[in-house]
Design a protein around this motif. Structure first.
Motif, mmCIF file in Angstrom:
data_model
loop_
_atom_site.group_PDB
_atom_site.id
_atom_site.type_symbol
_atom_site.label_atom_id
_atom_site.label_comp_id
_atom_site.label_asym_id
_atom_site.label_seq_id
_atom_site.Cartn_x
_atom_site.Cartn_y
_atom_site.Cartn_z
ATOM 1 N N GLY A 1 3.170 -1.210 -13.052
ATOM 2 C CA GLY A 1 3.908 -1.379 -14.297
ATOM 3 C C GLY A 1 4.352 -0.070 -14.915
ATOM 4 N N LEU A 2 3.973 1.066 -14.317
ATOM 5 C CA LEU A 2 4.359 2.370 -14.856
ATOM 6 C C LEU A 2 5.760 2.784 -14.404
ATOM 7 C CD1 LEU A 2 0.993 4.325 -14.489
ATOM 8 C CD2 LEU A 2 1.888 3.102 -16.466
ATOM 9 N N ALA A 3 6.270 2.176 -13.357
ATOM 10 C CA ALA A 3 7.663 2.377 -12.937
ATOM 11 C C ALA A 3 8.378 1.050 -13.103
ATOM 12 C CB ALA A 3 7.722 2.843 -11.487
ATOM 13 N N SER A 4 9.495 1.066 -13.813
ATOM 14 C CA SER A 4 10.171 -0.186 -14.149
ATOM 15 C C SER A 4 10.821 -0.852 -12.943
ATOM 16 C CB SER A 4 11.220 0.069 -15.236
ATOM 17 O OG SER A 4 12.135 1.062 -14.817
ATOM 18 N N THR A 5 11.200 -0.070 -11.924
ATOM 19 C CA THR A 5 11.784 -0.613 -10.706
ATOM 20 C C THR A 5 11.217 0.125 -9.499
ATOM 21 O OG1 THR A 5 13.662 0.919 -10.559
ATOM 22 C CG2 THR A 5 13.952 -1.040 -11.950
ATOM 23 N N ILE A 6 11.389 -0.445 -8.328
ATOM 24 C CA ILE A 6 10.945 0.215 -7.110
ATOM 25 C C ILE A 6 11.758 1.477 -6.857
ATOM 26 C CG2 ILE A 6 12.485 -1.068 -5.572
ATOM 27 C CD1 ILE A 6 8.821 -0.262 -4.761
ATOM 28 N N PHE A 7 12.983 1.508 -7.364
ATOM 29 C CA PHE A 7 13.851 2.677 -7.204
ATOM 30 C C PHE A 7 13.391 3.827 -8.095
ATOM 31 C CE2 PHE A 7 16.156 -1.240 -6.438
ATOM 32 C CZ PHE A 7 16.607 -1.031 -5.149
ATOM 33 N N SER B 1 0.809 -1.223 0.000
ATOM 34 C CA SER B 1 0.000 0.000 0.000
ATOM 35 C C SER B 1 0.839 1.268 0.000
ATOM 36 C CB SER B 1 -0.928 0.012 1.221
ATOM 37 O OG SER B 1 -1.823 -1.073 1.190
ATOM 38 N N ARG B 2 2.151 1.136 0.113
ATOM 39 C CA ARG B 2 3.021 2.311 0.058
ATOM 40 C C ARG B 2 2.964 2.891 -1.356
ATOM 41 N NH1 ARG B 2 7.247 2.295 3.877
ATOM 42 N NH2 ARG B 2 8.830 2.742 2.305
ATOM 43 N N LEU B 3 3.022 4.204 -1.461
ATOM 44 C CA LEU B 3 2.829 4.869 -2.752
ATOM 45 C C LEU B 3 3.806 4.370 -3.807
ATOM 46 C CD1 LEU B 3 1.426 6.950 -4.503
ATOM 47 C CD2 LEU B 3 2.848 8.733 -3.468
ATOM 48 N N MET B 4 5.076 4.225 -3.450
ATOM 49 C CA MET B 4 6.037 3.772 -4.458
ATOM 50 C C MET B 4 5.792 2.311 -4.847
ATOM 51 S SD MET B 4 9.670 3.472 -2.453
ATOM 52 C CE MET B 4 9.849 2.592 -0.903
ATOM 53 N N SER B 5 5.265 1.500 -3.916
ATOM 54 C CA SER B 5 4.936 0.112 -4.242
ATOM 55 C C SER B 5 3.783 0.049 -5.234
ATOM 56 C CB SER B 5 4.567 -0.656 -2.970
ATOM 57 O OG SER B 5 5.646 -0.716 -2.067
ATOM 58 N N VAL B 6 2.798 0.924 -5.053
ATOM 59 C CA VAL B 6 1.656 0.958 -5.973
ATOM 60 C C VAL B 6 2.116 1.344 -7.381
ATOM 61 C CG1 VAL B 6 -0.527 2.118 -6.503
ATOM 62 C CG2 VAL B 6 -0.019 1.437 -4.151
ATOM 63 N N LEU B 7 2.991 2.344 -7.474
ATOM 64 C CA LEU B 7 3.518 2.748 -8.783
ATOM 65 C C LEU B 7 4.297 1.608 -9.440
ATOM 66 C CD1 LEU B 7 4.826 6.390 -8.212
ATOM 67 C CD2 LEU B 7 2.947 5.684 -9.693
ATOM 68 N N TYR B 8 5.123 0.942 -8.658
ATOM 69 C CA TYR B 8 5.925 -0.173 -9.175
ATOM 70 C C TYR B 8 5.028 -1.319 -9.628
ATOM 71 C CZ TYR B 8 9.205 -4.137 -8.999
ATOM 72 O OH TYR B 8 9.943 -5.264 -9.285
ATOM 73 N N LYS C 1 10.634 4.012 -20.947
ATOM 74 C CA LYS C 1 9.616 2.997 -21.196
ATOM 75 C C LYS C 1 8.872 3.341 -22.488
ATOM 76 C CE LYS C 1 7.908 0.465 -18.175
ATOM 77 N NZ LYS C 1 7.043 -0.204 -17.171
ATOM 78 N N LYS C 2 8.898 2.431 -23.454
ATOM 79 C CA LYS C 2 8.219 2.646 -24.720
ATOM 80 C C LYS C 2 6.709 2.424 -24.558
ATOM 81 C CE LYS C 2 12.247 0.980 -27.284
ATOM 82 N NZ LYS C 2 12.764 -0.052 -28.215
ATOM 83 N N GLU C 3 5.957 2.911 -25.556
ATOM 84 C CA GLU C 3 4.496 2.785 -25.505
ATOM 85 C C GLU C 3 4.067 1.335 -25.325
ATOM 86 O OE1 GLU C 3 0.657 4.088 -25.357
ATOM 87 O OE2 GLU C 3 2.405 5.392 -25.587
#
Length: 215
Positions: free
Chosen positions: A107-113, A97-104, A156-158
């Motif tokens: 699939g919109l962020a390629s890594t948790i970093f 539920s952490r914001l960066m985990s949700v982004l990761y 990240k490509k389309e």
């Protein structure tokens, strides 16, 4: 950020696993620990050592900065057991539920970093309010927005983005929208996931982490 990425590969090699399931992880070709005596092989862990290793792997996987932060999440999870059902689901659910985990996980962020970088650089909004705290807890029904051009500027490509959206977790909903001539991806957090729904690339041995924090 570069130093952290360097250390993450050290963590993978220390425990002999590809922690994030990446093909470029050096552990895939060098299956021994880092350091001068690494070629002598992996050490045998005591019971406590196994618990501590499981603790370190999960902490690194979610890019948590301190052990105190990790322990506080576990303490919070214990208070949620009656509501969620069991400590493993509540603990991993809070981490997801952490914001960066949700982004990761979207699939919109390629890594948790990369996800942490998006948040800390003020590129992410939650319910139309800027949030720059990567550990921010997202609640069911919250809407997270991130600009489409930012995703593409980070390599990240389309087709890759669309693949990530299509294969995103069942507890997230991702839409593309245009608002005020700005193009966004919008993520809706539907619910807290169960442990069985989280696609870890390795066995995280959550039971050992529960034992570690319950000592």
């Amino acid at each position: 950020m570069g130093n952290k990425i360097g250390r993450k590969y050290g963590i993978s090699r220390r425990y002999g696993v590809s922690l994030w399931g990446q093909a470029k992880d050096p552990v895939n070709s060098r299956k021994y620990p880092p350091g001068e005596h690494g070629t002598s092989g992996f050490k045998r862990f005591s019971d406590f050592g196994k618990q501590f290793a499981a603790h370190n792997k999960l902490k690194a996987y979610y890019n948590l900065r301190t052990s105190r932060q990790f322990k506080n999440t576990f303490v919070k999870a214990k208070r949620m057991v009656k509501k969620v059902g069991n400590i493993i689901d509540s603990f991993t659910g809070l981490l997801e539920s952490r914001l960066m985990s949700v982004l990761y996980r979207s699939g919109l962020a390629s890594t948790i970093f990369t996800a942490r970088q998006f948040v800390s650089h003020n590129h992410v909004t939650v319910n139309d309010k800027m949030v720059n705290i990567a550990s921010y807890t997202v609640k069911p029904g919250d809407l997270i927005k991130i600009k489409k051009k930012l995703i593409h500027s980070n390599g990240k490509k389309e087709s890759e983005v669309q693949l990530g959206v299509l294969e995103s977790s069942s507890y997230l909903k991702i839409d593309f929208c245009i608002e005020d001539k700005q193009e966004y991806y919008t993520i809706e957090y539907l619910r807290m996931p169960k442990f069985s729904e989280i696609p870890y690339p390795i066995d995280m041995e959550i039971n050992l982490i529960v034992e570690f924090f319950s000592r």
